[in-house]
Every structure is written in C-alpha cells, then in structure tokens.
Design an enzyme around this catalytic site. Structure first.
Site, mmCIF file in Angstrom:
data_model
loop_
_atom_site.group_PDB
_atom_site.id
_atom_site.type_symbol
_atom_site.label_atom_id
_atom_site.label_comp_id
_atom_site.label_asym_id
_atom_site.label_seq_id
_atom_site.Cartn_x
_atom_site.Cartn_y
_atom_site.Cartn_z
ATOM 1 C CD GLU A 1 -2.794 -1.298 2.215
ATOM 2 O OE1 GLU A 1 -4.010 -1.330 2.022
ATOM 3 O OE2 GLU A 1 -2.225 -1.735 3.223
ATOM 4 C CD GLU B 1 -3.506 -6.308 4.097
ATOM 5 O OE1 GLU B 1 -2.987 -5.286 4.518
ATOM 6 O OE2 GLU B 1 -3.678 -7.044 2.969
#
Length: 262
Positions: A116, A136
């Site tokens: 990210e 995730e």
C-alpha cells in the site's frame, strides 16, 4: 537550503542532485512499520515537500524486503494507533497530499501495508525478485491502507480482484506487464534504476513537473471540465515562473536548461 530532518533510528533521509532517498532501515523486522518508522516517514515527507532544492523523492527499504507492512508485534502491544498520522494515515504516507513526484524502489516483497505504500507512490521501480501482495484476507483482515481500491486503478480490474480476494502475491513480471511497475531491474540495482528514472524527471522544470503531476493525479478520473480547469490553472502557474523563459531560451540557444524552480 536543505535541512535534513530528524527521522529516528529506522528511517534514513539523504539528498543529492535534487533527489531525496528515504530508506526504511529495519531489515531484522522485514522493514515493518511501527510508530518510530511512521514518525520518520512523515518527517521525511514534510522535509521533502518543504525543500525547494528537493524535486523528486525515492522511498525504499533495506534489502532483502521492501516492507512487510504493519509490525504485528507492535499491533499486539496495542500500538496500532502509532502507525497512523492525521495527515498521512498508515505509515504517515498512504493518505498524504503531496505536490512532488515520489518513486517506490521495491526490492523483495512489498506486502500488506508495504504494497500500500508502493501503491501510494507515483511510480514504481522493482527488482525482478519483487512481489506485491495484499494478503490481509488470509489473516481475517481487510487491507485498509488503500490497497483494495488503488490496485484496480493501476492494473486490470479482474487481476486486482483476484489478488485482493485470494491474498496471493503478484510477481514483478506480471506487475510490469500490466503497468504497475514502470521499470524493472536486477536485484541490487533497483535503487540506481530508480535514481535514473528520477534524473529523467529532474531534467525537466520542477514547477512544470509539479503542475503536470497535479493534473494527472486529479484529472485522470475526473470529468473533462475538471481536467480543462486544472490544465488552465497549471498553465497559468507555470507561465508566471522564470523557468518558462529559461526553457525557451535554452531551446533557442541549443543548450541544456538551467532550472531554478522559480
């Protein structure tokens, strides 16, 4: 005049030839983000944005990992809030409004928050051994630092959906083929490849680069009316600078321009 910021033990800040290099330096922890790393990164972006002599920045991690995301040990100690800042969000960077180009130099895995961070940059240079993943879901979590919506803006939607739902990583060759990676390089040569790309940018007028970046960032997914307004505003801002006259003079005199950023 350049002022080197206080970045703490785990973030290094260097500048040379208008190019800033910001390095996450926690290799024993796979360059995972904790509170001190977050503070160091935000201080680095602050210094970069404030320095008229700094035109392009590169963010990287000490090999063999770019960044493994949030430090889960720190999360387990109840320190997750320390990895967020009001202006920058996770790592002090993923939500940060910026005016200057930022290049991610990725060697090895860029996972979870590490991916990210890379996705928040304007350009990516990556080693052939690099991987990009938002795993995730494998841990019962949601990628909350921009990965789930930014990935599909940079690669085909179905490929982004597959990466998000499976949590499986994307290798460098696939990332480059689909446009996520601008330049690939052999391991150990990534930072120099990123600096070569940065030098291609610093060869241009810095005010014009910043105005152009703003139009691309804000106008690409906006209505044409917004794009025209941004283009007009950018042109007006650049036309008021000394560099626009230098650019024309250098062209007529058949010499390299000497940009001042004014």
């Amino acid at each position: 005049m350049t002022n080197i910021p206080e970045t703490g033990e785990f973030v290094r800040y260097e500048i040379a030839e208008h190019i800033v290099t910001i390095t996450i330096d926690r290799p024993k922890a796979r360059n995972a983000v904790d509170g001190p790393v977050t503070d160091g990164l935000e201080a680095s972006i602050d210094a970069f944005e404030a320095d008229d002599d700094a035109w392009v920045a590169i963010i990287t991690g000490t090999p063999p990992v770019f960044c493994a995301g949030a430090d889960l040990r720190a999360v387990g100690r109840g320190e997750a809030a320390l990895m967020q800042t009001e202006r920058g969000g996770f790592a002090g960077i993923v939500k940060r409004d910026r005016t200057k180009p930022l290049i991610a130099a990725v060697e090895g895995p860029a996972l979870a928050g590490g991916a990210e961070i890379a996705l928040a940059c304007d350009l990516i240079v990556a080693a052939t051994n690099s991987t990009f993943g938002i795993p995730e879901v494998k841990r019962g979590l949601v990628a909350a630092a921009g990965g789930n919506f930014r990935l599909g803006r940079k690669i085909p939607f179905n490929l982004a959906m597959e990466a998000a739902l499976t949590g499986d990583p994307i290798d460098c060759a696939t990332a480059e083929r689909h446009g996520l990676v601008n330049v690939s390089a052999e391991p150990g040569q990534v930072l120099e490849a990123a600096r070569a790309l940065a030098r291609r940018i610093t060869a241009n007028a810095p005010v014009a680069v910043r105005a152009t970046r703003a139009i691309v960032v804000q106008g690409t997914w906006a209505d044409d009316s917004v794009g025209w307004r941004l283009s007009r505003e950018g042109t007006d801002a650049v036309n008021a600078t000394e560099d626009v006259h230098e650019g024309v003079a250098a062209f007529l005199e058949k010499r390299p321009p000497r940009w001042t950023g004014r």
